[in-house]
Design a protein around this motif. Structure first.
Motif, PDB file in Angstrom:
ATOM      1  N   ILE A 341       6.032   8.355   8.209  1.00  0.00           N
ATOM      2  CA  ILE A 341       5.615   7.999   9.931  1.00  0.00           C
ATOM      3  C   ILE A 341       4.225   8.022   8.819  1.00  0.00           C
ATOM      4  CG2 ILE A 341       4.926   9.173  11.730  1.00  0.00           C
ATOM      5  CD1 ILE A 341       7.125  10.984  11.762  1.00  0.00           C
ATOM      6  N   GLY A 342       3.892   8.296   8.261  1.00  0.00           N
ATOM      7  CA  GLY A 342       2.300   8.594   7.681  1.00  0.00           C
ATOM      8  C   GLY A 342       2.192   7.042   7.204  1.00  0.00           C
ATOM      9  N   GLY A 343       3.556   6.630   6.164  1.00  0.00           N
ATOM     10  CA  GLY A 343       3.425   5.450   6.004  1.00  0.00           C
ATOM     11  C   GLY A 343       2.922   4.471   6.525  1.00  0.00           C
ATOM     12  N   LEU A 344       3.361   4.098   8.131  1.00  0.00           N
ATOM     13  CA  LEU A 344       3.930   3.056   8.785  1.00  0.00           C
ATOM     14  C   LEU A 344       2.657   3.033   9.903  1.00  0.00           C
ATOM     15  CD1 LEU A 344       7.555   3.551  10.739  1.00  0.00           C
ATOM     16  CD2 LEU A 344       6.904   1.899   9.017  1.00  0.00           C
ATOM     17  N   ALA A 345       2.262   4.940  10.198  1.00  0.00           N
ATOM     18  CA  ALA A 345       0.773   4.305  10.081  1.00  0.00           C
ATOM     19  C   ALA A 345      -0.080   4.163   9.687  1.00  0.00           C
ATOM     20  CB  ALA A 345       0.479   5.621  10.915  1.00  0.00           C
ATOM     21  N   GLY A 346      -0.017   4.245   8.250  1.00  0.00           N
ATOM     22  CA  GLY A 346      -0.825   3.539   7.314  1.00  0.00           C
ATOM     23  C   GLY A 346      -1.087   1.831   7.424  1.00  0.00           C
ATOM     24  N   VAL A 367      -2.079 -10.012   4.680  1.00  0.00           N
ATOM     25  CA  VAL A 367      -1.066  -9.039   4.793  1.00  0.00           C
ATOM     26  C   VAL A 367      -0.141  -9.708   4.077  1.00  0.00           C
ATOM     27  CG1 VAL A 367      -0.414  -6.777   5.666  1.00  0.00           C
ATOM     28  CG2 VAL A 367      -2.456  -7.636   6.530  1.00  0.00           C
ATOM     29  N   ASP A 368       0.280  -9.443   2.916  1.00  0.00           N
ATOM     30  CA  ASP A 368       1.951 -10.236   2.679  1.00  0.00           C
ATOM     31  C   ASP A 368       2.683  -9.125   2.585  1.00  0.00           C
ATOM     32  OD1 ASP A 368       1.053  -9.204   0.267  1.00  0.00           O
ATOM     33  OD2 ASP A 368       1.516 -10.799  -0.843  1.00  0.00           O
ATOM     34  N   ALA A 369       3.923  -9.655   2.997  1.00  0.00           N
ATOM     35  CA  ALA A 369       5.500  -9.067   3.044  1.00  0.00           C
ATOM     36  C   ALA A 369       5.548  -7.550   1.727  1.00  0.00           C
ATOM     37  CB  ALA A 369       6.124  -9.900   3.487  1.00  0.00           C
ATOM     38  N   GLN A 370       5.223  -8.821   0.305  1.00  0.00           N
ATOM     39  CA  GLN A 370       5.364  -7.598  -0.341  1.00  0.00           C
ATOM     40  C   GLN A 370       4.432  -6.873  -0.858  1.00  0.00           C
ATOM     41  OE1 GLN A 370       3.801 -10.768  -4.017  1.00  0.00           O
ATOM     42  NE2 GLN A 370       4.456  -8.813  -5.661  1.00  0.00           N
ATOM     43  N   THR A 371       3.355  -6.763  -0.482  1.00  0.00           N
ATOM     44  CA  THR A 371       1.841  -5.380  -0.140  1.00  0.00           C
ATOM     45  C   THR A 371       2.540  -4.993   0.378  1.00  0.00           C
ATOM     46  OG1 THR A 371       0.777  -6.887  -0.464  1.00  0.00           O
ATOM     47  CG2 THR A 371       0.088  -4.585  -0.065  1.00  0.00           C
ATOM     48  N   LEU A 373       5.594  -4.208   1.325  1.00  0.00           N
ATOM     49  CA  LEU A 373       7.346  -3.335   1.496  1.00  0.00           C
ATOM     50  C   LEU A 373       6.398  -2.282   0.033  1.00  0.00           C
ATOM     51  CD1 LEU A 373       9.321  -6.181   1.042  1.00  0.00           C
ATOM     52  CD2 LEU A 373       9.797  -3.504   1.928  1.00  0.00           C
ATOM     53  N   MET A 374       6.354  -3.135  -0.946  1.00  0.00           N
ATOM     54  CA  MET A 374       5.233  -1.998  -1.899  1.00  0.00           C
ATOM     55  C   MET A 374       5.024  -0.530  -1.448  1.00  0.00           C
ATOM     56  SD  MET A 374       3.012  -2.752  -5.075  1.00  0.00           S
ATOM     57  CE  MET A 374       1.544  -2.597  -4.435  1.00  0.00           C
TER      58      MET A 374
END
Lengths: 406, 233
Positions: A341-346, A367-371, A373-374
């Motif tokens: 959840i923190g990750g999504l909010a981040g 903001v690329d998908a790779q970043t 995802l990482m």
């Protein structure tokens, strides 16, 4: 144990301690947001620099004087340009332009501006990719051959001198001599090679004769730089070798003599800049990663507190038949959920920061998908890694001791 | 059928070795209603933990329904508890914020019973203790007596043969305590083995047999127990 039920029950537990869960997540939120935003900014800066470099024209090789090894004389001249333009000398080179540059006061009517006045070959605009004119035209070979007193103005210079009127056909004065304006460049914006909008261009021969008197050791008129275009990107390295060999021979350099010029290719510049910005971006990302690590430690801390607080609950669950993996899974899920959840909010916050940066600095943060995802993967891994120990502790609790715990 | 033979339990406390149980031989037949009594430190809690498969003996054997459970791993013990033993605690030990139905379904979840069957069986267990109308209530919305009944329903959910209750009326007023005792008696008449651990002689008197524990040993026979109880209380 059903996963969706465990999931809901873990959410329930987190919701029971809203402030605590939120504060714990904040560590991950800040970490992920920092990673996303900094990587985006880094990527944005990199792509805008790359764009600027390639906008000057790809496959370009710039030859500059190396005054340290030229005995105090400017080493390059139009003779060198002619030598390089000969396909027998440099077959990988498709075209060669040259310029001689300095600052002069330019006046027209009551207006005056001190700016860069360059003498350029007729093909200069085409070679360095400035070939668009908002009015009139570029310089011709005839202008160069006859040392014509004509100039092409950059967009800003034109509007400053002529207050927005069409300058083509009008006269400007440089060092007391009058020049006819034959063209005005389209607006270019700042490039790595300077700002063409602020420039005045005259035929190179005119500039050499009237403005810049520098001469080479052998008495030829000097040029400040030579710009060559390779036939293709793949031939850029070959072109550099041929240019160096040709110029060394023309300058009478042999064996171990140091070259009195240096070459620099667009691709080399691009590679260097990319290496630097990529390193910078990775560095920023790593610093942001440290904050994510700290967020993970926060999760571990709070999960350990939680395990201690809920010792009795763990005891009861074990007494009524919970296996070790049930308890392990329960606590692990809670920590993973917090970090996820923190990750999504981040990610959301980081994206907003990147957009704010784009607006504020007029660059495009990517903001690329790779970043994403990482960062997501890293956040989930943080939850897993830092949740593992507390969950393991919980699963190891002995029920009789856990039940006795007050 | 509970059969303990020569069960001893020692554990280290600091540098000292505590002999909690010193060779207990005890048999409790299916369907018995027994009370375990004894002063603090007598070893009765250890004995209860042993019977409930929460602890393992240092020496001796424990057969539960003919299966040797004296040398099991944590998870094996957990499975035995889940299937054979229902626990009722003095402090109820319900999970906070969890509705009654979910509390009671929890052991069934750990047993791997599917959601639908689990809910049905939990509802039936709650109904059997008279809480059919309280299924969605959380512990803080229930009285002490009601909470203990939820705990009993939870103990019954997996239909174990043994109900092990540790001071089940200790935290209740007289009337609630009486109701809870009534439930245990009913369960016993339905064939469950009911084992109460208690300090309260009135509670113990409801059992059909009293097992007295002192200094890590079980005192028998029954004739002496009654006399001793009068002396000590």
């Amino acid at each position: 144990m059903n996963l969706s039920e465990s999931f809901l029950s873990a959410l329930d537990t987190l919701a029971a301690h809203k402030l605590r869960s939120a504060l714990t997540m904040l560590g991950v939120i800040i970490g992920v947001a920092a990673v996303i935003a900094l990587m985006a900014i880094g990527n944005g800066v990199q792509s805008s620099i790359t764009d600027e470099i390639t906008s000057v024209g790809s496959n370009l090789i710039v030859v500059s004087p190396d005054m340290e090894h030229s005995g105090g004389y400017p080493p390059l001249s139009l003779a060198d340009v002619e030598a390089l333009a000969d396909p027998l000398n440099a077959p990988a080179v498709s075209s060669v332009a040259a310029s001689v540059a300095g600052n002069r006061e330019v006046t027209a009517g009551g207006n005056s501006v001190t700016t860069s006045v360059s003498g350029v070959t007729a093909n200069y605009f085409e070679v360095v990719n400035l070939g668009e004119f908002q009015a009139g035209d570029g310089l011709t070979q005839a202008d160069v051959d006859t040392k014509a007193r004509v100039v092409v103005l950059g967009a800003s210079v034109a509007s400053e001198l002529f207050d927005g009127e069409n300058p083509v056909g009008r006269m400007v004065k440089i060092d007391g001599a009058s020049y006819e304006v034959v063209g005005v460049l389209a607006e270019q914006g700042q490039t790595l090679a300077g700002n063409p909008d602020e420039n005045v261009y005259a035929p190179i021969t005119t500039a050499q004769a009237r403005l810049y008197a520098d001469r080479t050791r052998t008495g030829k008129h000097a040029v400040s730089s030579i710009t060559a275009q390779a036939r293709s990107e793949t031939e850029a390295d070959a072109a550099i070798e041929q240019i160096e060999a040709t110029l060394r021979e023309a300058h009478g350099l042999t064996g171990d003599d140091e070259s009195d010029f240096s070459t620099f290719s667009q691709t080399a510049l691009l590679e260097t800049v990319n290496t630097i910005t990529a390193t910078l971006t990775a560095f920023l990302g790593a610093i942001a990663g440290i904050s994510l690590l700290v967020g993970g430690i926060g999760i571990m801390n709070i999960m350990l507190v939680s395990v201690t607080e809920r010792t009795r609950e763990i005891g009861v669950r074990k007494a009524i038949g919970a296996l070790r993996r049930d308890i392990l899974g329960q606590f692990l899920l809670e920590s993973i959920l917090m970090s996820a959840i923190g990750g999504l909010a981040g990610i959301a916050l980081g994206w907003l920061l990147a957009q704010a940066f784009s607006l504020a600095l007029d660059a495009t943060a990517v903001v690329d998908a790779q970043t994403v995802l990482m960062a997501t993967g890293f956040a989930a891994a943080v939850g897993l890694v830092f949740g593992l120990y507390p969950a393991w502790r919980a699963s190891k609790l002995r029920p009789i001791e856990a039940l006795r715990y007050e | 059928m509970i059969e303990l033979k020569g069960v001893t339990k020692e554990y280290a406390m600091g540098t000292q070795t505590v002999h909690a149980l010193r060779g207990v031989d005890l048999t409790i037949a299916d369907g018995e209603f027994v009370a375990i009594m004894g002063p603090s430190g007598s070893g009765k809690s250890t004995l209860m933990n042993m019977i409930g498969c929460l602890d393992l003996p240092t020496a001796g054997t424990y057969h539960l329904d003919g299966v040797d459970v004296s040398d099991m791993s944590d998870d094996e013990q957990a499975r035995v508890r889940n299937k054979h033993v229902g626990f009722v605690f003095q402090q109820f030990n319900l999970l906070a914020r969890t509705p009654a139905l979910k509390q009671v379904a929890l052991p069934l979840m750990y047993a791997g019973v599917g959601r639908k069957e689990r809910t049905e069986r939990a509802a039936a267990a709650l109904a059997s203790v008279g809480l059919a109308d309280r299924m969605d209530h959380r512990p803080d919305e229930l009285s002490g007596g009601q909470q203990q009944r939820v705990a009993i329903a939870r103990a019954l959910a997996t239909e174990p043969s043994i109900i092990l209750a540790d001071e089940p009326t200790g935290a209740l007023d007289t009337q609630s305590g009486e109701e809870i005792m009534g439930i245990f008696e009913t369960l016993n008449t339905q064939g469950k083995t009911v084992i109460l651990v208690t300090h309260d002689p009135d509670v113990a008197a409801r059992a059909h047999r009293i097992i007295r524990v002192r200094d890590g040993r079980v005192q028998q026979p029954a004739a002496e127990q009654r006399q001793e109880r009068h002396e000590s209380e």
